[in-house]
Write a protein that holds these residues in place. Structure first.
Motif, mmCIF file in Angstrom:
data_model
loop_
_atom_site.group_PDB
_atom_site.id
_atom_site.type_symbol
_atom_site.label_atom_id
_atom_site.label_comp_id
_atom_site.label_asym_id
_atom_site.label_seq_id
_atom_site.Cartn_x
_atom_site.Cartn_y
_atom_site.Cartn_z
ATOM 1 N N CYS A 9 59.844 37.833 -103.992
ATOM 2 C CA CYS A 9 61.197 38.284 -103.657
ATOM 3 C C CYS A 9 61.315 39.781 -103.931
ATOM 4 N N CYS A 12 64.307 40.021 -107.034
ATOM 5 C CA CYS A 12 64.103 39.563 -108.416
ATOM 6 C C CYS A 12 62.630 39.392 -108.794
ATOM 7 N N GLN A 13 61.742 39.545 -107.848
ATOM 8 C CA GLN A 13 60.287 39.450 -108.056
ATOM 9 C C GLN A 13 59.782 38.033 -108.302
ATOM 10 N N CYS A 29 65.293 33.687 -101.316
ATOM 11 C CA CYS A 29 64.651 33.415 -102.596
ATOM 12 C C CYS A 29 65.263 32.180 -103.243
ATOM 13 N N LYS A 31 65.298 31.577 -106.341
ATOM 14 C CA LYS A 31 65.880 31.934 -107.638
ATOM 15 C C LYS A 31 67.186 32.722 -107.491
ATOM 16 N N CYS A 32 67.155 33.834 -106.724
ATOM 17 C CA CYS A 32 68.338 34.711 -106.656
ATOM 18 C C CYS A 32 69.079 34.654 -105.318
#
Length: 146
Positions: A9, A12-13, A29, A31-32
């Motif tokens: 991502c 947020c990586q 993503c 996660k984010c």
């Protein structure tokens, strides 16, 4: 079994696993929720570049530039246009060599703007000097064949 690709991502990586067949569906993503293929090239620093090179299975084109460089500023909008044309087959990122000088020596950057095409963490090709969007697209396609 569906072929999946690992994609980092840009926000947020987090590393995401995306089915290859769903790349064109603007995946986000897990996660984010940020887009994995943003509308414009995303900014990298050395640590983020390392993570993308280590994990990503989608080709990455990086524009190494500096804010004081006239040709770099001139090429910026063309790089963004090429990004819109090639997404999601290739991801586009920018790295400010003024802020991250160690990257310059690591990649033996002698002049900017410099674009380097990476595929699965390995350098495929590089081009020094400003070029327009059509030339960028053509150059990427030529260097990803084979």
């Amino acid at each position: 079994m569906t072929d999946t690709l690992h994609i980092t991502c840009p926000a947020c990586q987090a590393t995401n696993r995306i089915p290859a067949a769903k790349l064109a569906a603007s995946p986000s993503c897990g996660k984010c929720k940020a887009s994995l293929f943003p509308d414009a090239p995303f900014e990298l620093d050395e640590a983020r570049l390392n993570k993308h090179l280590r994990n990503d299975e989608v080709p990455l084109l990086v524009d190494f530039w500096a804010p004081w460089c006239g040709p770099c500023k001139m090429m910026g909008p063309m790089f963004a246009e090429a990004s819109r044309q090639m997404s999601p087959k290739v991801r586009f990122a920018k790295l400010d060599t003024e802020q991250h000088q160690s990257v310059g020596s690591r990649f033996q950057i002698r002049g900017i703007p410099l674009i380097i095409l990476f595929n699965k963490g390995k350098e495929v090709a590089r081009h020094a000097g400003a070029i327009n969007a059509d030339q960028i697209v053509s150059w990427v396609r030529q260097n990803l064949k084979g």
